[in-house]
Design a protein around this motif. Structure first.
Motif, PDB file in Angstrom:
ATOM      1  N   THR A   1       0.824  -1.208   0.000  1.00 26.59           N
ATOM      2  CA  THR A   1       0.000   0.000   0.000  1.00 26.59           C
ATOM      3  C   THR A   1       0.857   1.257   0.000  1.00 26.59           C
ATOM      4  O   THR A   1       0.593   2.214  -0.741  1.00 26.59           O
ATOM      5  CB  THR A   1      -0.949  -0.004   1.212  1.00 26.59           C
ATOM      6  OG1 THR A   1      -1.750  -1.195   1.191  1.00 26.59           O
ATOM      7  CG2 THR A   1      -1.867   1.205   1.203  1.00 26.59           C
ATOM      8  N   LEU A   2       1.894   1.275   0.840  1.00 29.36           N
ATOM      9  CA  LEU A   2       2.782   2.447   0.907  1.00 29.36           C
ATOM     10  C   LEU A   2       3.564   2.614  -0.398  1.00 29.36           C
ATOM     11  O   LEU A   2       3.748   3.736  -0.877  1.00 29.36           O
ATOM     12  CB  LEU A   2       3.742   2.313   2.083  1.00 29.36           C
ATOM     13  CG  LEU A   2       3.126   2.502   3.471  1.00 29.36           C
ATOM     14  CD1 LEU A   2       4.147   2.177   4.546  1.00 29.36           C
ATOM     15  CD2 LEU A   2       2.604   3.919   3.651  1.00 29.36           C
ATOM     16  N   THR A   3       4.012   1.502  -0.958  1.00 27.91           N
ATOM     17  CA  THR A   3       4.734   1.565  -2.231  1.00 27.91           C
ATOM     18  C   THR A   3       3.847   2.122  -3.331  1.00 27.91           C
ATOM     19  O   THR A   3       4.266   2.982  -4.124  1.00 27.91           O
ATOM     20  CB  THR A   3       5.231   0.160  -2.631  1.00 27.91           C
ATOM     21  OG1 THR A   3       6.060  -0.364  -1.590  1.00 27.91           O
ATOM     22  CG2 THR A   3       6.041   0.208  -3.926  1.00 27.91           C
ATOM     23  N   GLU A   4       2.602   1.649  -3.372  1.00 24.03           N
ATOM     24  CA  GLU A   4       1.672   2.149  -4.381  1.00 24.03           C
ATOM     25  C   GLU A   4       1.410   3.636  -4.192  1.00 24.03           C
ATOM     26  O   GLU A   4       1.376   4.402  -5.159  1.00 24.03           O
ATOM     27  CB  GLU A   4       0.350   1.381  -4.318  1.00 24.03           C
ATOM     28  CG  GLU A   4      -0.638   1.823  -5.386  1.00 24.03           C
ATOM     29  CD  GLU A   4      -2.059   1.347  -5.131  1.00 24.03           C
ATOM     30  OE1 GLU A   4      -2.843   1.293  -6.094  1.00 24.03           O
ATOM     31  OE2 GLU A   4      -2.394   1.051  -3.965  1.00 24.03           O
TER      32      GLU A   4
ATOM     33  N   THR B   1       0.031   0.222 -13.460  1.00 19.83           N
ATOM     34  CA  THR B   1       0.578  -1.123 -13.308  1.00 19.83           C
ATOM     35  C   THR B   1       1.815  -1.178 -12.425  1.00 19.83           C
ATOM     36  O   THR B   1       1.865  -1.953 -11.467  1.00 19.83           O
ATOM     37  CB  THR B   1       0.895  -1.721 -14.701  1.00 19.83           C
ATOM     38  OG1 THR B   1      -0.251  -1.565 -15.538  1.00 19.83           O
ATOM     39  CG2 THR B   1       1.214  -3.196 -14.592  1.00 19.83           C
ATOM     40  N   LEU B   2       2.823  -0.357 -12.718  1.00 23.28           N
ATOM     41  CA  LEU B   2       4.068  -0.411 -11.944  1.00 23.28           C
ATOM     42  C   LEU B   2       3.874  -0.166 -10.438  1.00 23.28           C
ATOM     43  O   LEU B   2       4.471  -0.879  -9.623  1.00 23.28           O
ATOM     44  CB  LEU B   2       5.092   0.570 -12.514  1.00 23.28           C
ATOM     45  CG  LEU B   2       5.871   0.099 -13.739  1.00 23.28           C
ATOM     46  CD1 LEU B   2       6.809   1.187 -14.230  1.00 23.28           C
ATOM     47  CD2 LEU B   2       6.661  -1.173 -13.432  1.00 23.28           C
ATOM     48  N   PRO B   3       3.074   0.825 -10.025  1.00 23.08           N
ATOM     49  CA  PRO B   3       2.899   1.029  -8.584  1.00 23.08           C
ATOM     50  C   PRO B   3       2.314  -0.182  -7.859  1.00 23.08           C
ATOM     51  O   PRO B   3       2.617  -0.409  -6.686  1.00 23.08           O
ATOM     52  CB  PRO B   3       1.932   2.230  -8.517  1.00 23.08           C
ATOM     53  CG  PRO B   3       2.178   2.967  -9.787  1.00 23.08           C
ATOM     54  CD  PRO B   3       2.427   1.908 -10.803  1.00 23.08           C
ATOM     55  N   VAL B   4       1.482  -0.956  -8.555  1.00 18.37           N
ATOM     56  CA  VAL B   4       0.858  -2.133  -7.938  1.00 18.37           C
ATOM     57  C   VAL B   4       1.797  -3.337  -7.981  1.00 18.37           C
ATOM     58  O   VAL B   4       1.841  -4.144  -7.048  1.00 18.37           O
ATOM     59  CB  VAL B   4      -0.482  -2.463  -8.643  1.00 18.37           C
ATOM     60  CG1 VAL B   4      -1.112  -3.720  -8.063  1.00 18.37           C
ATOM     61  CG2 VAL B   4      -1.454  -1.295  -8.504  1.00 18.37           C
ATOM     62  N   MET B   5       2.580  -3.467  -9.052  1.00 21.90           N
ATOM     63  CA  MET B   5       3.458  -4.620  -9.217  1.00 21.90           C
ATOM     64  C   MET B   5       4.739  -4.523  -8.389  1.00 21.90           C
ATOM     65  O   MET B   5       5.319  -5.545  -8.008  1.00 21.90           O
ATOM     66  CB  MET B   5       3.835  -4.775 -10.696  1.00 21.90           C
ATOM     67  CG  MET B   5       2.724  -5.251 -11.582  1.00 21.90           C
ATOM     68  SD  MET B   5       3.177  -5.242 -13.353  1.00 21.90           S
ATOM     69  CE  MET B   5       4.667  -6.226 -13.336  1.00 21.90           C
ATOM     70  N   THR B   6       5.190  -3.302  -8.108  1.00 17.82           N
ATOM     71  CA  THR B   6       6.506  -3.115  -7.492  1.00 17.82           C
ATOM     72  C   THR B   6       6.606  -3.737  -6.104  1.00 17.82           C
ATOM     73  O   THR B   6       7.603  -4.393  -5.774  1.00 17.82           O
ATOM     74  CB  THR B   6       6.867  -1.618  -7.432  1.00 17.82           C
ATOM     75  OG1 THR B   6       6.860  -1.084  -8.761  1.00 17.82           O
ATOM     76  CG2 THR B   6       8.234  -1.405  -6.810  1.00 17.82           C
TER      77      THR B   6
ATOM     78  N   MET C   1       9.190  -7.674  -2.438  1.00 15.90           N
ATOM     79  CA  MET C   1       9.036  -8.579  -1.306  1.00 15.90           C
ATOM     80  C   MET C   1       9.189 -10.045  -1.689  1.00 15.90           C
ATOM     81  O   MET C   1       9.286 -10.901  -0.803  1.00 15.90           O
ATOM     82  CB  MET C   1       7.661  -8.368  -0.663  1.00 15.90           C
ATOM     83  CG  MET C   1       7.409  -6.968  -0.147  1.00 15.90           C
ATOM     84  SD  MET C   1       8.515  -6.543   1.205  1.00 15.90           S
ATOM     85  CE  MET C   1       7.935  -7.664   2.477  1.00 15.90           C
ATOM     86  N   GLY C   2       9.198 -10.356  -2.990  1.00 14.64           N
ATOM     87  CA  GLY C   2       9.248 -11.754  -3.399  1.00 14.64           C
ATOM     88  C   GLY C   2       8.047 -12.524  -2.901  1.00 14.64           C
ATOM     89  O   GLY C   2       8.164 -13.638  -2.377  1.00 14.64           O
ATOM     90  N   SER C   3       6.866 -11.948  -3.075  1.00 18.97           N
ATOM     91  CA  SER C   3       5.653 -12.472  -2.449  1.00 18.97           C
ATOM     92  C   SER C   3       5.155 -13.770  -3.069  1.00 18.97           C
ATOM     93  O   SER C   3       5.427 -14.071  -4.229  1.00 18.97           O
ATOM     94  CB  SER C   3       4.542 -11.413  -2.524  1.00 18.97           C
ATOM     95  OG  SER C   3       4.938 -10.242  -1.863  1.00 18.97           O
ATOM     96  N   HIS C   4       4.395 -14.517  -2.273  1.00 21.36           N
ATOM     97  CA  HIS C   4       3.757 -15.745  -2.725  1.00 21.36           C
ATOM     98  C   HIS C   4       2.673 -15.398  -3.732  1.00 21.36           C
ATOM     99  O   HIS C   4       2.051 -14.326  -3.656  1.00 21.36           O
ATOM    100  CB  HIS C   4       3.156 -16.483  -1.522  1.00 21.36           C
ATOM    101  CG  HIS C   4       2.792 -17.904  -1.795  1.00 21.36           C
ATOM    102  ND1 HIS C   4       1.632 -18.263  -2.439  1.00 21.36           N
ATOM    103  CD2 HIS C   4       3.445 -19.062  -1.513  1.00 21.36           C
ATOM    104  CE1 HIS C   4       1.578 -19.579  -2.539  1.00 21.36           C
ATOM    105  NE2 HIS C   4       2.673 -20.098  -1.981  1.00 21.36           N
TER     106      HIS C   4
ATOM    107  N   VAL D   1      -3.523   8.110  -3.454  1.00 15.54           N
ATOM    108  CA  VAL D   1      -4.511   7.071  -3.130  1.00 15.54           C
ATOM    109  C   VAL D   1      -4.982   7.256  -1.690  1.00 15.54           C
ATOM    110  O   VAL D   1      -6.166   7.392  -1.425  1.00 15.54           O
ATOM    111  CB  VAL D   1      -3.909   5.665  -3.311  1.00 15.54           C
ATOM    112  CG1 VAL D   1      -4.936   4.589  -2.947  1.00 15.54           C
ATOM    113  CG2 VAL D   1      -3.432   5.456  -4.752  1.00 15.54           C
ATOM    114  N   LEU D   2      -4.030   7.285  -0.756  1.00 14.44           N
ATOM    115  CA  LEU D   2      -4.372   7.418   0.661  1.00 14.44           C
ATOM    116  C   LEU D   2      -4.603   8.869   1.065  1.00 14.44           C
ATOM    117  O   LEU D   2      -5.314   9.139   2.029  1.00 14.44           O
ATOM    118  CB  LEU D   2      -3.244   6.840   1.528  1.00 14.44           C
ATOM    119  CG  LEU D   2      -2.882   5.369   1.293  1.00 14.44           C
ATOM    120  CD1 LEU D   2      -1.684   4.994   2.159  1.00 14.44           C
ATOM    121  CD2 LEU D   2      -4.057   4.470   1.593  1.00 14.44           C
TER     122      LEU D   2
END
Length: 318
Positions: free
Chosen positions: A164-167, A215-220, A225-228, A274-275
């Motif tokens: 969320t913060l990254t986005e 796209t980039l703000p959501v994908m980054t 984090m290397g998320s699942h 966004v926030l």
């Protein structure tokens, strides 16, 4: 100007860093209680995930395509499909009562809507999908995206806060970038054709903007984090539904308030984020804070439309 920008960036980093620490502390205290409930169903979810994993024969590209593309797309179109019925037909009336900009899109221009849907589909298939190919190889490099073991609930909440913060950071600054006169004229103006937005136009944008701001703000976040893949699927779906709510044009009961971003479409030079944290720090929400929209910017906990309980002030006679 450079000093002011640097000072603003330092303040931003300080506030966001503090916010992240506080949020993580709250997550750790609250999530313990939630985790006990989650553990009751943990075996069920783990078993369901393994069944799906073996159904796909462990093929990572198939799993990634279904999780990162199909599931979020279904969430996006299912949610917006419901809204489109109200947008096109004006029914059911109980939904249209909650319209933010009264008299706009009542009903929506179907020709303009068709053009928007074509552009949205183009962005999804011709822009997002190729970007997901790149993301797939980034996630393979991390090595735990396709693990047979699901992440814990606490870790998913930590990831969600970082996503969320990254986005917020990436979207705010790329969004302000495309509002520069030259870029606005050739790129961002397409998105602002809708001064009274509807849900589906949340990703109606020039392809360059779709890459930079959508796209980039959501994908980054997930890539950092290397998320699942399950976390990625949940985050992408949440991001698409949330941005659809922000653009939907209706302030519906018990859903997040869309007043903030709707005001951006109305005024163009307010409410870029966004926030709203960076808008507050950079002073790009001052007009919004003086408006009736700001008073209505809260979760509606009753069935009385806020446009009725907090109406616009009557215009003075000239």
């Amino acid at each position: 100007q450079e000093e002011k920008l640097w000072d603003a960036l330092k303040v931003t980093a300080c506030v966001l860093g503090t916010g992240l620490l506080v949020y993580t502390a709250l997550v750790n205290s609250v999530s313990g209680y939630v985790q006990s409930s989650w553990d009751m169903y943990g075996h069920f979810w783990q078993t369901a995930w393994l069944k799906f994993y073996y159904l796909c024969e462990g093929k990572e590209w198939t799993i990634f395509l279904l999780g990162a593309a199909l599931v979020p797309a279904l969430a996006f179109w299912s949610f917006n499909g419901i809204l489109l019925v109200a947008d096109v037909t004006g029914k059911p009336a109980f939904i249209t009562r909650y319209r933010i900009q009264l008299g706009k899109n009542d009903p929506v221009d179907t020709k303009k809507l068709r053009q928007a849907i074509y552009m949205v589909l183009f962005n999804q298939f011709c822009i997002s999908l190729p970007m997901l190919v790149v993301m797939f190889y980034v996630m393979k490099w991390w090595g735990n995206t396709f693990s047979k073991e699901l992440p814990t609930f606490q870790w998913f909440l930590v990831e969600l806060s970082i996503f969320t913060l990254t986005e917020e950071i990436l979207f705010y600054y790329t969004h302000r970038l495309v509002h520069l006169p030259l870029l606005y004229k050739h790129i961002h103006k397409k998105h602002h054709e809708w001064t009274a937005p509807i849900g589906v136009v949340s990703i109606y944008a020039h392809p360059v903007e779709h890459v930079l701001s959508n796209t980039l703000p959501v994908m980054t976040g997930p890539m950092l984090m290397g998320s699942h893949i399950v976390s990625i699927a949940a985050w992408f779906s949440l991001a698409l539904v949330t941005t659809s709510i922000s653009h939907c044009g209706y302030h519906l009961p018990f859903l997040p308030s869309p007043e903030f971003h709707d005001f951006h479409h109305l005024k163009f030079n307010q409410c870029y984020g966004v926030l709203g944290v960076l808008d507050y720090l950079h002073g790009t929400d001052t007009v919004f804070r003086k408006s009736k929209a700001y008073e209505r910017h809260r979760v509606l906990l009753s069935f009385t439309p806020l446009s009725e309980s907090i109406p616009e002030a009557p215009r003075r006679a000239e």
